[in-house]
Every structure is written in structure tokens, then in C-alpha cells.
Design an enzyme around this catalytic site. Structure first.
Site, PDB file in Angstrom:
ATOM      1  N   ASP A 106     -20.352  24.881  -4.891  1.00 23.15           N
ATOM      2  CA  ASP A 106     -19.417  23.971  -5.575  1.00 23.15           C
ATOM      3  C   ASP A 106     -19.464  22.551  -5.030  1.00 23.15           C
ATOM      4  O   ASP A 106     -18.531  21.784  -5.189  1.00 23.15           O
ATOM      5  CB  ASP A 106     -17.984  24.516  -5.448  1.00 23.15           C
ATOM      6  CG  ASP A 106     -17.335  24.204  -4.113  1.00 23.15           C
ATOM      7  OD1 ASP A 106     -18.057  24.148  -3.095  1.00 23.15           O
ATOM      8  OD2 ASP A 106     -16.114  23.994  -4.089  1.00 23.15           O
ATOM      9  N   GLU A 107     -20.575  22.200  -4.391  1.00 22.65           N
ATOM     10  CA  GLU A 107     -20.600  20.948  -3.637  1.00 22.65           C
ATOM     11  C   GLU A 107     -21.958  20.278  -3.763  1.00 22.65           C
ATOM     12  O   GLU A 107     -22.982  20.945  -3.679  1.00 22.65           O
ATOM     13  CB  GLU A 107     -20.423  21.361  -2.172  1.00 22.65           C
ATOM     14  CG  GLU A 107     -19.749  20.442  -1.274  1.00 22.65           C
ATOM     15  CD  GLU A 107     -19.754  21.055   0.122  1.00 22.65           C
ATOM     16  OE1 GLU A 107     -19.834  20.279   1.059  1.00 22.65           O
ATOM     17  OE2 GLU A 107     -19.713  22.298   0.266  1.00 22.65           O
TER      18      GLU A 107
HETATM   19  P1  TTP Z   1     -15.036  25.385  -0.409  1.00 18.04           P
HETATM   20  O1  TTP Z   1     -15.420  24.182  -1.201  1.00 18.04           O
HETATM   21  O2  TTP Z   1     -15.080  25.311   1.060  1.00 18.04           O
HETATM   22  O3  TTP Z   1     -13.560  25.802  -0.789  1.00 18.04           O
HETATM   23  P2  TTP Z   1     -12.789  25.731  -2.154  1.00 18.04           P
HETATM   24  O4  TTP Z   1     -13.599  25.085  -3.221  1.00 18.04           O
HETATM   25  O5  TTP Z   1     -12.307  27.093  -2.492  1.00 18.04           O
HETATM   26  O6  TTP Z   1     -11.528  24.859  -1.802  1.00 18.04           O
HETATM   27  P3  TTP Z   1     -11.461  23.300  -1.523  1.00 18.04           P
HETATM   28  O7  TTP Z   1     -10.553  22.754  -2.574  1.00 18.04           O
HETATM   29  O8  TTP Z   1     -10.870  23.195  -0.166  1.00 18.04           O
HETATM   30  O9  TTP Z   1     -12.839  22.771  -1.622  1.00 18.04           O
HETATM   31  O10 TTP Z   1     -15.926  26.602  -0.853  1.00 18.04           O
HETATM   32  C1  TTP Z   1     -16.355  26.784  -2.187  1.00 18.04           C
HETATM   33  C2  TTP Z   1     -16.318  28.252  -2.567  1.00 18.04           C
HETATM   34  O11 TTP Z   1     -17.149  28.984  -1.680  1.00 18.04           O
HETATM   35  C3  TTP Z   1     -14.958  28.865  -2.467  1.00 18.04           C
HETATM   36  O12 TTP Z   1     -14.217  28.702  -3.667  1.00 18.04           O
HETATM   37  C4  TTP Z   1     -15.262  30.280  -2.132  1.00 18.04           C
HETATM   38  C5  TTP Z   1     -16.558  30.254  -1.398  1.00 18.04           C
HETATM   39  N1  TTP Z   1     -16.325  30.432   0.045  1.00 18.04           N
HETATM   40  C6  TTP Z   1     -16.430  31.717   0.580  1.00 18.04           C
HETATM   41  O13 TTP Z   1     -16.736  32.665  -0.137  1.00 18.04           O
HETATM   42  N2  TTP Z   1     -16.185  31.885   1.912  1.00 18.04           N
HETATM   43  C7  TTP Z   1     -15.828  30.857   2.750  1.00 18.04           C
HETATM   44  O14 TTP Z   1     -15.596  31.066   3.954  1.00 18.04           O
HETATM   45  C8  TTP Z   1     -15.736  29.539   2.188  1.00 18.04           C
HETATM   46  C9  TTP Z   1     -15.367  28.381   3.060  1.00 18.04           C
HETATM   47  C10 TTP Z   1     -16.003  29.384   0.831  1.00 18.04           C
HETATM   48 MG    MG Z   2     -14.586  23.270  -2.871  1.00 20.34          MG
END
Ligand code: TTP
Ligand code: MG
Length: 396
Positions: A106-107
Site C-alpha cells: 500500500d506504499e
Molecule cells: P501499513 O501501511 O503499515 O499500515 P496501514 O495501511 O494498515 O495503516 P496506516 O494508516 O498506518 O498506514 O501497512 C499496510 C498493510 O500491510 C496493512 O493494512 C496490513 C499489512 N500489514 C501486516 O499485515 N502486518 C504488519 O505488521 C503491518 C505493519 C502491515
Molecule cells: Mg498504510
């Protein structure tokens, strides 16, 4: 000046689940292992911002999440669905620039240096990008806009969810220096403890230290982290093709202005890079010279050739050309680097004459590589091309 965007989707897995089931909107949604009424094993993948208020977070044991948020809506991980959405957002990024580096599901980093003018400028590009994501996926993203990757990444995290933060070039140090040193990308827990024990708590504390001192503390990595703390981050947004590059650098023991020493170092680097390209059977079109001057100013100069190469001669000739065009204004050189990138396969268009020449060279290089593999790297070298340890970095 570069413009780099870091985009990170908000509560990604949980937000998709809320989007697809309106009953989950506004509720604490926890995506991860089955909690089995508090007896489950496994961890939380992510949770909605509503669940975060209870203290639930990614990586937490699901049993703990169940304890602190028993009314949470616990859902299993639907990887296939999330990766489909990930593909969709990649396509949206690509509408804004071809320079997209996905770093997780997602990044991504986007280099919009060459395209922002099409969208009304860098900040406007970010706004459009956010609204395009919202329109197409019904999800929100947080965006950081800066001139380097590290600053963009930190910025995107500051105003989550649905955030947009721009850090202008002249505000980079004001932005970075009050932050905790663990915000420095890649700085491990061990280094943090070492720094904290020395009273270095913020990025500013580290930046204000003498480079030599930091190198004594952290060794080779010292320079890298010190540079990041000073807002210097040369890392480029690397698309999949560009990730494929082979490079090598040489830091002189003492800054030098001696052309022979610089040349010897470059010959050595071209040989190493060319050797590795041949070993891995790669050819690249773009040759990049990196040059860092005293005082840490770093420059890169690149040339894209008509056809890909892995030949020492071609690489060295191009590097020399780039070096000769570079005006260091009498400044001494601290580091030089050679990179070959932009690997392209099956695109070689040559005249018969050149092909003949290349075939000949290819055979010669294969023979040299064989000899080197058999007798070690010192067995064969170009006249004037071997950098003896006595020469390396020493003044004449
Ligand atoms: P992130 O971008 O770290 O988290 P997020 O998108 O859920 O929340 P934020 O708004 O803080 O960005 O991670 C992206 C996805 O990756 C997250 O939705 C689920 C997955 N993920 C895991 O499965 N395990 C983990 O430990 C992390 C950090 C993320
Ligand atoms: Mg995220």
C-alpha cells in the site's frame, strides 16, 4: 531539484473491508488471525483508526487485541482482494509518472520531477493524486511531498489519515532536526541505543556532530546516516528496471585533486562494474559518474548510450567523457562512483562492422574473466589500471 512523493494508504486492509461492508463503517475493525474468543494465536495485520483508539496495532498478538477491544469486528486476511486493490493504486500512480517504486502493498514513491507541470505543480499533483485514488478506489491515502525520499516518507506519516504534508527544500532541516533519531530511515535499534548513550537524541543532535566523530561511532555507515540527518539523501525512486543496476564507489582516504589518482580509481571501478555485469550477463545503456567533492556536495552525471554495453572500454570512455565535462571548480574529490543501469535485453541494433568488433571484444573479455576466475583478480589488469594499495587515496 527533485520532487518526490511518498504515498501510503490509510489502514489499508481494514479500510478495504469497511468500504465493502457499510456495517463496518465507524467501527473498530481488526484484520488478522482468528481471535478464538481470546485464545487465538497469531497477530493483528492491521486495524481501523477506531480500533487504534483502544491501543490495537499491527503485529500485536490477536489475543491481546481481543482483550483490549472485545467489541471489535475481527476479520480474516483476504490477501487476494488487497493485492487487487494494490494493483489498482499502482495503475493510478502510473497516470502521474512512470517513475513509480512500490515498496509494499500500500506504499510507493513517485518521482514527479518531470511530470508535475502537467498537473499544475508538485502540490497540485498530490491533491489530484489523492482525489483520483478516492474516486477510483473509495479509499484515502496520506501523501508526503519533498525533495528527497526520506523526508517524503516521514512527511506522509505525520498527518494520517487522509494527510498531505509538503516539506519545501529550504525547510528540510527545520523539519528534520527536532525529530527523534529513530525516524532516520534504516537506523537500527542498536545504533539508536549507541547514539542515545552519547546524548544524541534528535536528528539535529546527530547532524551537528562532526562527520569524523560519527564515523568513529558507527564506522562505515556513519557517513550515510550523518548525511541523512543533514537532509542529504541521494537515493532515487527506482522503477523495476532501474533497480537493475550495478555500481561501485571508492572513497579516498584523503580528499584529492590529483587527476592520476582519480583516474586510477575510476579505472578500477569500471573494471569491477564491467566484470560484474559480464559475470551476471547484463548489459546496460546508462552510465553514471558520481562525484562527491570536499564539503560533501555530491553530483551525478549520466549518459545514455545508443545500445547497452558491459564492456570496460565503453564504460571507461563514457566515464572519462563525463568527468572531463564536469567542472569541480578546483575543489578536491572525496568519492567517485561508477554505475551502469537501464538494462535492456534484445534491443541491440548494431552495424555489421560494430558487431564484428564487439564479438571480438566479447571473446577477449570472456577470456579475461576466465583467467581472473582461475588465477584471481590480480592476474590481469589494464596498463595503468591497477590501483595499488599504496596509491589508493594517498597524495603523490
Ligand atoms: P501499513 O501501511 O503499515 O499500515 P496501514 O495501511 O494498515 O495503516 P496506516 O494508516 O498506518 O498506514 O501497512 C499496510 C498493510 O500491510 C496493512 O493494512 C496490513 C499489512 N500489514 C501486516 O499485515 N502486518 C504488519 O505488521 C503491518 C505493519 C502491515
Ligand atoms: Mg498504510
Amino acid at each position: 531539484m527533485r520532487y518526490v512523493i511518498h504515498v501510503d494508504m490509510d489502514a489499508f486492509f481494514a479500510a478495504i473491508e469497511q468500504r465493502d461492508n457499510s456495517a463496518l463503517i465507524g467501527k473498530p475493525v481488526i484484520v488478522g488471525a482468528d481471535p478464538k474468543k481470546g485464545k487465538g494465536r497469531g497477530v493483528v495485520s492491521t486495524c481501523s483508526y477506531e480500533a487504534r483508539k483502544f491501543g490495537v496495532h499491527s503485529g500485536q498478538p490477536i489475543s491481546t487485541a481481543y482483550k483490549i477491544c472485545p467489541k471489535g469486528m475481527f476479520l480474516p486476511v483476504d490477501s487476494e482482494k488487497y493485492s487487487q486493490v494494490s494493483d489498482e493504486i499502482y495503475e493510478i500512480f502510473y497516470e502521474f509518472t512512470p517513475k513509480v517504486e512500490m515498496i509494499s502493498v500500500d506504499e510507493a514513491f513517485l518521482d514527479i520531477t518531470g511530470s508535475h507541470h502537467l498537473f499544475g505543480g508538485p502540490l497540485e499533483t498530490c491533491k489530484l493524486l489523492k482525489s483520483r485514488i478516492k474516486e477510483k478506489t473509495k479509499l484515502t491515502a496520506s501523501v508526503g511531498l519533498a525533495t528527497t525520499k526520506m523526508v517524503a516518507k516521514i512527511a506522509s506519516d505525520i498527518d494520517k489519515p487522509d494527510g498531505l504534508i509538503e516539506v519545501k527544500q529550504d525547510k528540510v532541516l527545520d523539519f528534520l532536526w527536532p525529530l527523534d533519531i529513530d525516524k532516520i530511515w534504516g537506523l537500527g535499534k542498536k545504533s539508536k541505543v549507541i547514539f542515545n548513550n552519547l546524548g544524541i537524541k534528535t536528528i539535529g543532535d546527530l547532524a551537528k556532530k562532526d562527520l569524523k566523530e560519527v564515523e568513529e561511532i558507527l564506522g562505515k555507515n556513519g557517513e550515510y546516516f550523518w548525511a541523512l540527518a543533514n537532509g542529504i539523501d541521494e537515493r532515487e525512486v527506482e522503477t523495476e528496471e532501474e533497480t537493475k543496476s550495478i555500481s561501485n564507489e571508492h572513497t579516498f582516504a584523503e580528499d584529492t585533486g590529483d587527476k592520476r589518482i582519480i583516474d586510477a580509481a575510476l579505472i578500477g571501478l569500471c573494471e569491477k562494474v564491467s566484470g560484474r555485469l559480464r559475470q551476471e550477463d547484463f548489459k546496460g545503456k546508462t552510465i553514471t559518474l558520481k562525484i562527491r567533492l570536499e564539503g560533501f556536495l555530491t553530483y551525478t552525471r549520466a549518459k545514455t548510450l545508443g545500445k547497452p554495453t558491459n564492456f570496460m572500454d565503453t564504460i571507461y570512455k563514457t566515464i572519462k567523457e563525463l568527468l572531463n565535462k564536469f567542472n569541480r571548480k578546483g575543489k578536491k574529490v572525496r568519492l567517485v562512483g561508477v554505475k551502469v543501469s537501464n538494462f535492456t535485453l534484445g534491443e541491440v541494433q548494431t552495424t555489421l562492422f560494430e558487431e564484428k568488433g564487439e564479438e571480438k571484444q566479447e571473446r577477449m573479455h570472456q577470456a579475461i574473466d576466465k583467467i581472473k576466475n582461475k588465477f584471481g583478480r590480480g592476474a590481469i589488469f589494464r596498463a595503468g589500471g591497477k590501483l595499488t594499495s599504496g596509491q589508493r587515496g594517498k597524495k603523490p
